[in-house]
Design a protein around this motif. Sequence first.
Motif, short mmCIF file in Angstrom:
data_model
loop_
_atom_site.label_atom_id
_atom_site.label_comp_id
_atom_site.label_asym_id
_atom_site.label_seq_id
_atom_site.Cartn_x
_atom_site.Cartn_y
_atom_site.Cartn_z
N SER A 1 0.83 -1.21 0.00
CA SER A 1 0.00 0.00 0.00
C SER A 1 0.86 1.26 0.00
CB SER A 1 -0.97 -0.01 1.18
OG SER A 1 -0.24 0.01 2.38
N SER A 2 2.11 1.16 0.48
CA SER A 2 2.96 2.37 0.42
C SER A 2 3.53 2.60 -0.97
CB SER A 2 4.11 2.33 1.44
OG SER A 2 4.01 1.27 2.32
N ILE A 3 3.79 1.54 -1.70
CA ILE A 3 4.40 1.76 -3.02
C ILE A 3 3.40 1.54 -4.16
CG2 ILE A 3 6.75 1.17 -2.27
CD1 ILE A 3 6.29 -1.60 -3.66
N LYS A 4 2.12 1.53 -3.83
CA LYS A 4 1.15 1.16 -4.86
C LYS A 4 1.20 2.06 -6.09
CE LYS A 4 -2.74 3.50 -2.53
NZ LYS A 4 -2.28 3.67 -1.13
N ARG A 5 1.59 3.34 -5.90
CA ARG A 5 1.58 4.24 -7.04
C ARG A 5 2.72 3.95 -8.01
NH1 ARG A 5 -0.29 7.81 -3.38
NH2 ARG A 5 -2.55 7.98 -3.58
N SER A 6 3.80 3.38 -7.51
CA SER A 6 4.93 3.15 -8.41
C SER A 6 4.93 1.75 -9.02
CB SER A 6 6.25 3.42 -7.69
OG SER A 6 6.17 2.97 -6.36
N ILE A 7 3.88 0.94 -8.73
CA ILE A 7 3.83 -0.39 -9.36
C ILE A 7 3.04 -0.29 -10.65
CG2 ILE A 7 3.03 -2.78 -9.12
CD1 ILE A 7 3.29 -2.51 -6.14
N PRO A 8 3.65 -0.65 -11.80
CA PRO A 8 2.90 -0.63 -13.05
C PRO A 8 1.78 -1.67 -13.00
CG PRO A 8 5.25 -0.98 -13.42
CD PRO A 8 5.02 -1.12 -11.97
N ASP A 9 0.64 -1.30 -13.51
CA ASP A 9 -0.54 -2.15 -13.36
C ASP A 9 -0.34 -3.53 -13.98
OD1 ASP A 9 -3.19 -2.37 -12.37
OD2 ASP A 9 -3.84 -2.46 -14.46
N LYS A 10 0.35 -3.56 -15.14
CA LYS A 10 0.45 -4.82 -15.89
C LYS A 10 1.24 -5.89 -15.15
CE LYS A 10 -0.53 -4.29 -20.70
NZ LYS A 10 -0.05 -3.58 -21.89
N ILE A 11 2.27 -5.48 -14.46
CA ILE A 11 3.09 -6.50 -13.79
C ILE A 11 2.88 -6.46 -12.29
CG2 ILE A 11 4.88 -6.69 -15.57
CD1 ILE A 11 6.55 -4.85 -13.57
N ARG A 12 1.68 -6.04 -11.86
CA ARG A 12 1.50 -5.89 -10.42
C ARG A 12 1.58 -7.23 -9.68
NH1 ARG A 12 -3.44 -6.00 -12.59
NH2 ARG A 12 -5.03 -7.19 -11.49
N ILE A 13 1.01 -8.29 -10.30
CA ILE A 13 1.00 -9.57 -9.58
C ILE A 13 2.42 -10.06 -9.29
CG2 ILE A 13 0.25 -11.98 -9.67
CD1 ILE A 13 -2.16 -10.34 -9.38
#
Lengths: 315, 197, 202
Positions: free
Chosen positions: B57-69
Amino acid sequence: MENKLIVSVSPHLHKGESVKRIMWFVTASLVPAGIAGVYIFGLKALEVIVLGVVSALISEAVLQLLTKKKVSIFDGSAFLTGLLLAYNLPADVPFWLPIAGSFFAIAVAKHAFGGLGQNIFNPALAGRAFLMASWPKYMTSFVVPFSPDTVTCATPLAAIKESKLIEHISYLDLFLGKRGGCIGEVCIAALILGAVFLLWKGYISWHIPLSYIATTAIFTHIFGRQGSLSGDWLFSILNGGLILGAFFMATDYVTSPLTRKGQVVFGIGCGLLTFVIRAWGGYPEGVSYAILMMNAATPLIDRYTSNRIYGTKSL
Amino acid sequence: MKNLFNEFLKGIIKENPTFVLLLGLCPTLAVSVSMINGLSMGLAATFVILGSNLIISSIKRSIPDKIRIPCFIVVIATFVTIIELVMKAYSPALNRALGIYVPLIVVNCIVLGRAEAFASKQRVFNSLLDGLGMGIGFTLALVLISGIRESLGSGRLLGITIFKGFEPVLIFSMPSGALLIIGLLLGFFSLIKGKRS
Amino acid sequence: MNIAQFLTIFISSVFIYNVILSRFLGLCPFLAISKESKPALAMSLAVTFVIVMSSMITWVIYRFLLVPFNITYLRTIFFILVIATFVQLVEMVIRKISPAMYRFFGIYLALITTNCAVLGVAVMNIDMFFVKNKAVAGSFYFSLFQGFSVGVGFTLAMLLMSGIRERLEFCDVPESLRNFPIAFIIASIMSLAFMGFNGFRF
């Protein structure tokens, strides 16, 4: 014997058969084996049989009340389950063992699935497997035949498994039941008497028992302990619960396949599994496990051996 | 404030991961032979959920949606490795008892499920509360199941004999008994639910 | 390395320590996709394929990457990433070359990444066939074969379960036991039956 499942053209005459009638006939055919068991192992065996049957009937009544169904403890099915379970126990077990087994058989293996005619697994065998897993030490100590004080001994199959030398038991002794074992399985003569009666009345067909017993015998003979084709196939038939299982438990209508072809597959499967467990498994006897495993496979067997409806493609 | 409290509470009963969502059943069934194992597994999983919820939840903005899993999995695997090493160092016996089910926390659906469904969308504090609730819910379920299994299967609880003269029902310390218990418990809960509604 | 060892691995993976009924790995698909036998078979084949392939890949990675560089403690992270990547790759390949096959079991592939059976077998292989980080004789073949056997065990349990559940559609299972509870009870009795193989020695 012709296939009695085929519906003939009308008029349809009722032969007076019903589930209730069949159940009581099967029960009656098991009586000689019970008498023999009590004669061989003494009154303790009778006590186990009564406890098994009565607790099965009580469990049935209680569960039918709980699930708000009609109480039908006199249809013979619960009686038969309790009886078969008791036949699968040694004579010298604590009183609560048949009670626990009957309760598991009726409550978990039968009523959880919806009651009579809907169970997947043979309730008596599920009960036995439950007891075997839960209290193995009581389930594997057997009484010496015709001994007033309870001396325990190993069954011939167990003795062979542990590579112990057993004093020679003649085939006649085995046939009459003079060996350690479960109450209802030892007297082959009495069991065959009952089986012939059922076959004659047409309540069971020969397909499952024959394919089951033949498969076990043939494989035992081929993979003998002293090299191939040296196995004592007669010994394998007369020992353990093979006769009791093949004629009275594997043939249960609800938990075995419907078609003749399916029944032969079922019998061969039971025979193969029984042989494998006896030969290489940790337990000396595999009949109950083999039948339970094939019970699980019954819906699949039914699916792939169902008679093709005329004019359609097969499944 | 009430909202926050709900985030915490929902994991314990209403959305209990084990009994309601049916997630993370593998470790639940496998390690619940004794209560101490069940409790340890519950706490270990709680630690991993808390850690992964916090980081994700702290780095959620910097995780690209496509490779989030894959990103979630790396974060989770890191915490699992931490707990695995700690357990190996301080309690080798427990580590042996839990066996492969410690590394398998990585694929415990509860952890990934919370990361995907909650932590990747919510604020850090909420995610922590959510993780704590879910962790406690999971731990309670494990304690319940392992308590039943240990007391029936060996007549003891936390290693102390509670039933004297009781013949242990060995099946309950076997896999078959575990499946039976969870089946009956689920049936029992759905019976209660059916009665209420 | 002889036939008896392979046979023992087979019997113990399929029956005694059946991946679902005894080790409880892969319970989610076992419960969710066992209502009909066609999807159950598709899922089982997909799982078997992935387990076999990942058994090989993880073995190679452990033996030639993690052990030489002395980073075996990163096992969990490495394995799960490799498995996830591999599954993704297979999914892409299948979608490209055979849309029909993709429709048949493509959707199950995505679920396999978090199927604990796959990672479980990979970890088990390492625990069983490496002694002090040294591969035992025949280690690679044992791992491969164990992966295959576990897949067979998974398939067997899935097929039996789906057959039984198809039949249960016509049964009057008590309201509160329907669906998952009865599935667990069936699994429990199946597990009891498989106990017949306990102590198997060839």
